[in-house]
Scaffold this active site. Structure first.
Site, mmCIF file in Angstrom:
data_model
loop_
_atom_site.group_PDB
_atom_site.id
_atom_site.type_symbol
_atom_site.label_atom_id
_atom_site.label_comp_id
_atom_site.label_asym_id
_atom_site.label_seq_id
_atom_site.Cartn_x
_atom_site.Cartn_y
_atom_site.Cartn_z
ATOM 1 N N HIS A 9 0.824 -1.211 0.000
ATOM 2 C CA HIS A 9 0.000 0.000 0.000
ATOM 3 C C HIS A 9 0.859 1.262 0.000
ATOM 4 O O HIS A 9 2.060 1.238 0.314
ATOM 5 C CB HIS A 9 -0.909 0.010 1.227
ATOM 6 C CG HIS A 9 -0.134 0.027 2.523
ATOM 7 N ND1 HIS A 9 0.442 1.169 3.043
ATOM 8 C CD2 HIS A 9 0.177 -0.975 3.385
ATOM 9 C CE1 HIS A 9 1.067 0.884 4.170
ATOM 10 N NE2 HIS A 9 0.925 -0.416 4.408
ATOM 11 N N GLU A 88 -2.312 -6.916 7.623
ATOM 12 C CA GLU A 88 -0.932 -6.778 8.079
ATOM 13 C C GLU A 88 -0.644 -7.632 9.311
ATOM 14 O O GLU A 88 -1.551 -7.975 10.082
ATOM 15 C CB GLU A 88 -0.626 -5.299 8.374
ATOM 16 C CG GLU A 88 0.748 -4.999 8.958
ATOM 17 C CD GLU A 88 1.925 -5.380 8.053
ATOM 18 O OE1 GLU A 88 2.019 -6.566 7.686
ATOM 19 O OE2 GLU A 88 2.735 -4.483 7.736
#
Length: 213
Positions: A9, A88
């Site tokens: 990202h 994550e």
């Protein structure tokens, strides 16, 4: 064979401040949105050169989801499918801290951090999700927008900890190609570069093996 192009990202304010994010849902900043657009343009150029993109999936955390939405619009794909297993790595009690804060709270670098997910645990949740996606998309190429901890954990597993090199982070917006075929996961390209032949480039999907910690 299914190809997965993992994209980290774009930048967040916590990335800029070098604070640990983990599963804390920190949004993109404007630099991160531009990095997402740059990643989208790079992937669109690959499409123009003959690469076919068949879909895009993402971690449900907003920084990954928005990056994927920006990329999908540029590349011309439907809205990203959100896959919870791509979230994550959890860093437990150090989330929100920078290096100084971590050293103050946990002065012993070998100390166990409550709630911090082991890299092996990240691999154990990500590989089955990729295997399922490969079964659902045989012969296709998917863009996967995820996180630095996830990508690094997969790299460590496949390459026996040779990549990423010590002190090297996964850059925001960078792309890394993995392939799943015949019960194995392999890495075809790391941040636009071919892999040194001396480094292991494929590993079994089976999870009963010993994984890196």
């Amino acid at each position: 064979m299914t190809t997965f192009t993992f994209v980290r990202h774009g930048q967040t304010d916590w990335n800029f401040q070098k604070r640990i994010q983990g599963t804390t849902d920190v949004p993109l900043n404007e630099t991160g949105r531009e990095q997402a657009r740059e990643a989208g343009r790079a992937l669109a150029e690959r499409a123009q050169a003959g690469q076919q993109w068949d879909g895009i999936v993402a971690s449900p955390l907003s920084r990954a989801r928005e990056t994927a939405e920006i990329i999908a619009e540029i590349v011309g794909l439907p809205a990203p499918e959100l896959v919870p297993a791509l979230v994550e790595r959890s860093y437990g009690e150090v989330e929100g801290l920078d290096a100084a804060g971590i050293a103050e709270r946990f002065p012993d670098p070998l100390a166990e951090v409550p709630g911090r997910e082991r890299r092996s645990e990240v691999v154990r949740r990500v590989l089955p999700a990729l295997e399922l996606l490969a079964e659902e998309h045989p012969g296709e190429s998917l863009i996967v927008v995820s996180h630095g901890g996830v990508i690094a954990s997969l790299l460590r597993y496949v390459t026996e900890k040779k990549l990423p090199e010590q002190g090297h982070a996964i850059p925001n917006g960078s792309a890394h190609d993995f392939v799943i075929e015949a019960g194995e996961v392999s890495i075809a390209e790391f941040n636009g570069a071919a892999i040194d032949p001396a480094i292991r480039m494929r590993a079994p999907l089976a999870l009963e093996l010993t994984l890196p910690s």
